[in-house]
Motif scaffolding. Structure first.
Motif, PDB file in Angstrom:
ATOM      1  N   ALA A 125       8.227  -3.120 -11.009  1.00  9.67           N
ATOM      2  CA  ALA A 125       9.481  -3.417 -11.826  1.00  9.67           C
ATOM      3  C   ALA A 125       9.731  -2.000 -12.813  1.00  9.67           C
ATOM      4  O   ALA A 125       8.721  -1.620 -13.249  1.00  9.67           O
ATOM      5  CB  ALA A 125      10.095  -4.581 -12.607  1.00  9.67           C
ATOM      6  N   GLY A 126      10.928  -1.318 -13.710  1.00  7.74           N
ATOM      7  CA  GLY A 126      10.072  -0.790 -14.427  1.00  7.74           C
ATOM      8  C   GLY A 126      11.009  -1.529 -16.071  1.00  7.74           C
ATOM      9  O   GLY A 126      12.009  -2.553 -15.844  1.00  7.74           O
ATOM     10  N   GLY A 127      10.364  -1.277 -16.809  1.00  9.85           N
ATOM     11  CA  GLY A 127      11.169  -2.257 -18.155  1.00  9.85           C
ATOM     12  C   GLY A 127      10.713  -0.676 -19.494  1.00  9.85           C
ATOM     13  O   GLY A 127       9.757  -0.298 -19.119  1.00  9.85           O
ATOM     14  N   SER A 140      11.067  -7.753 -19.867  1.00  7.57           N
ATOM     15  CA  SER A 140      11.232  -6.884 -18.453  1.00  7.57           C
ATOM     16  C   SER A 140       9.627  -6.784 -18.193  1.00  7.57           C
ATOM     17  O   SER A 140       9.433  -7.011 -17.028  1.00  7.57           O
ATOM     18  CB  SER A 140      11.560  -5.495 -19.063  1.00  7.57           C
ATOM     19  OG  SER A 140      10.571  -4.490 -20.519  1.00  7.57           O
ATOM     20  N   ALA A 141       8.603  -6.945 -19.076  1.00 10.72           N
ATOM     21  CA  ALA A 141       7.494  -6.826 -18.793  1.00 10.72           C
ATOM     22  C   ALA A 141       6.919  -8.357 -18.026  1.00 10.72           C
ATOM     23  O   ALA A 141       6.063  -7.667 -16.925  1.00 10.72           O
ATOM     24  CB  ALA A 141       6.491  -6.501 -20.160  1.00 10.72           C
ATOM     25  N   ASP A 185       4.488  -6.658  -8.193  1.00  7.55           N
ATOM     26  CA  ASP A 185       3.604  -5.576  -7.759  1.00  7.55           C
ATOM     27  C   ASP A 185       3.142  -4.413  -9.019  1.00  7.55           C
ATOM     28  O   ASP A 185       1.690  -3.840  -8.455  1.00  7.55           O
ATOM     29  CB  ASP A 185       3.605  -5.121  -6.170  1.00  7.55           C
ATOM     30  CG  ASP A 185       3.962  -6.015  -5.007  1.00  7.55           C
ATOM     31  OD1 ASP A 185       3.429  -7.413  -5.211  1.00  7.55           O
ATOM     32  OD2 ASP A 185       5.016  -5.969  -4.369  1.00  7.55           O
ATOM     33  N   GLY A 186       4.046  -4.168  -9.897  1.00  8.99           N
ATOM     34  CA  GLY A 186       3.405  -3.126 -10.525  1.00  8.99           C
ATOM     35  C   GLY A 186       4.656  -2.906 -11.521  1.00  8.99           C
ATOM     36  O   GLY A 186       5.578  -3.607 -10.877  1.00  8.99           O
ATOM     37  N   LEU A 187       4.531  -2.163 -12.643  1.00 10.01           N
ATOM     38  CA  LEU A 187       4.839  -1.832 -13.418  1.00 10.01           C
ATOM     39  C   LEU A 187       5.004  -0.631 -14.682  1.00 10.01           C
ATOM     40  O   LEU A 187       3.751   0.229 -13.722  1.00 10.01           O
ATOM     41  CB  LEU A 187       4.609  -2.753 -15.081  1.00 10.01           C
ATOM     42  CG  LEU A 187       5.262  -2.440 -16.706  1.00 10.01           C
ATOM     43  CD1 LEU A 187       7.105  -2.496 -16.043  1.00 10.01           C
ATOM     44  CD2 LEU A 187       4.870  -2.956 -17.595  1.00 10.01           C
ATOM     45  N   CYS A 188       6.703   0.103 -14.138  1.00 10.54           N
ATOM     46  CA  CYS A 188       6.546   1.379 -14.289  1.00 10.54           C
ATOM     47  C   CYS A 188       7.093   1.548 -16.143  1.00 10.54           C
ATOM     48  O   CYS A 188       8.548   1.365 -15.896  1.00 10.54           O
ATOM     49  CB  CYS A 188       7.589   2.004 -13.132  1.00 10.54           C
ATOM     50  SG  CYS A 188       7.557   4.031 -13.837  1.00 10.54           S
ATOM     51  N   PRO A 189       6.432   1.190 -16.345  1.00 12.48           N
ATOM     52  CA  PRO A 189       6.962   0.501 -18.369  1.00 12.48           C
ATOM     53  C   PRO A 189       7.611   2.244 -18.460  1.00 12.48           C
ATOM     54  O   PRO A 189       6.938   3.669 -18.655  1.00 12.48           O
ATOM     55  CB  PRO A 189       6.623   0.598 -19.257  1.00 12.48           C
ATOM     56  CG  PRO A 189       4.898   1.366 -18.754  1.00 12.48           C
ATOM     57  CD  PRO A 189       5.004   1.125 -17.043  1.00 12.48           C
ATOM     58  N   ALA A 190       8.613   2.385 -19.478  1.00 16.38           N
ATOM     59  CA  ALA A 190       9.285   3.292 -20.666  1.00 16.38           C
ATOM     60  C   ALA A 190       9.325   3.214 -21.348  1.00 16.38           C
ATOM     61  O   ALA A 190       9.703   1.578 -22.405  1.00 16.38           O
ATOM     62  CB  ALA A 190      10.548   3.777 -19.803  1.00 16.38           C
ATOM     63  N   ARG A 191       9.704   3.965 -22.921  1.00 19.79           N
ATOM     64  CA  ARG A 191       9.263   3.587 -24.247  1.00 19.79           C
ATOM     65  C   ARG A 191      11.092   4.291 -24.729  1.00 19.79           C
ATOM     66  O   ARG A 191      11.028   5.573 -24.592  1.00 19.79           O
ATOM     67  CB  ARG A 191       7.931   4.264 -25.180  1.00 19.79           C
ATOM     68  CG  ARG A 191       8.140   3.681 -26.021  1.00 19.79           C
ATOM     69  CD  ARG A 191       8.409   2.656 -26.853  1.00 19.79           C
ATOM     70  NE  ARG A 191       8.377   2.833 -28.359  1.00 19.79           N
ATOM     71  CZ  ARG A 191       8.237   1.376 -29.170  1.00 19.79           C
ATOM     72  NH1 ARG A 191       8.086  -0.187 -28.290  1.00 19.79           N
ATOM     73  NH2 ARG A 191       8.760   1.447 -30.470  1.00 19.79           N
ATOM     74  N   LEU A 192      11.676   3.582 -25.351  1.00 22.23           N
ATOM     75  CA  LEU A 192      13.173   4.289 -25.471  1.00 22.23           C
ATOM     76  C   LEU A 192      13.250   4.479 -27.218  1.00 22.23           C
ATOM     77  O   LEU A 192      12.854   3.583 -27.808  1.00 22.23           O
ATOM     78  CB  LEU A 192      14.342   3.893 -25.360  1.00 22.23           C
ATOM     79  CG  LEU A 192      14.741   3.882 -23.651  1.00 22.23           C
ATOM     80  CD1 LEU A 192      16.046   3.061 -23.267  1.00 22.23           C
ATOM     81  CD2 LEU A 192      14.774   5.251 -23.524  1.00 22.23           C
ATOM     82  N   ALA A 193      13.629   5.758 -27.448  1.00 23.42           N
ATOM     83  CA  ALA A 193      13.450   5.949 -28.952  1.00 23.42           C
ATOM     84  C   ALA A 193      14.666   4.830 -29.750  1.00 23.42           C
ATOM     85  O   ALA A 193      15.416   4.529 -29.139  1.00 23.42           O
ATOM     86  CB  ALA A 193      13.378   7.169 -29.913  1.00 23.42           C
TER      87      ALA A 193
END
Length: 86
Positions: free
Chosen positions: A8-10, A17-18, A25-33
Motif C-alpha cells: 500500500a502507498g501512503g 494510510s500507514a 504486505d508492505g508500505l511504500c510511503p511518500a512525503r508531500l510538502a
C-alpha cells in the motif's frame, strides 16, 4: 498458486494510510510538502514509519518497507531501496 505481495502507498505521516498499509504486505510511503511537491524521505522518517508499523503489527516478519527517491546530482536518476524488515 501464490499471490504477489500487496504493498500500500501512503503519505507519511498520515497515520490512517500507514495503519491501512499495516494490514497488507508492505508500505511504500511518500512525503508531500505543503505546496504538494514530494519531499525526500529521510532515514529519520524511515525509522519513524518502521516504528509505527511495528507497534501496529506487533511483528514486521514478512512485511516490506519500500522507499524510493531521486539522486542528488541527477533528477532523472531514480533510486529505489527495499528494506525487508524481519
Amino acid at each position: 498458486m501464490t499471490t504477489p505481495p500487496a504493498h500500500a502507498g501512503g503519505c507519511w505521516s498520515h497515520k490512517a494510510s500507514a495503519r491501512h498499509a499495516a494490514g497488507w504486505d508492505g508500505l511504500c510511503p511518500a512525503r508531500l510538502a505543503t505546496n504538494g511537491a514530494f519531499e525526500p524521505f529521510t532515514p529519520a522518517r524511515v525509522a519513524a514509519s518502521r516504528h509505527f508499523l511495528l507497534v501496529e503489527r506487533a511483528s514486521l516478519e514478512g512485511f516490506d518497507l519500500v522507499v524510493g527517491g531521486l539522486g542528488p546530482n541527477d533528477c532523472t536518476q531514480a533510486l529505489s531501496l527495499s528494506f525487508f524488515l524481519l
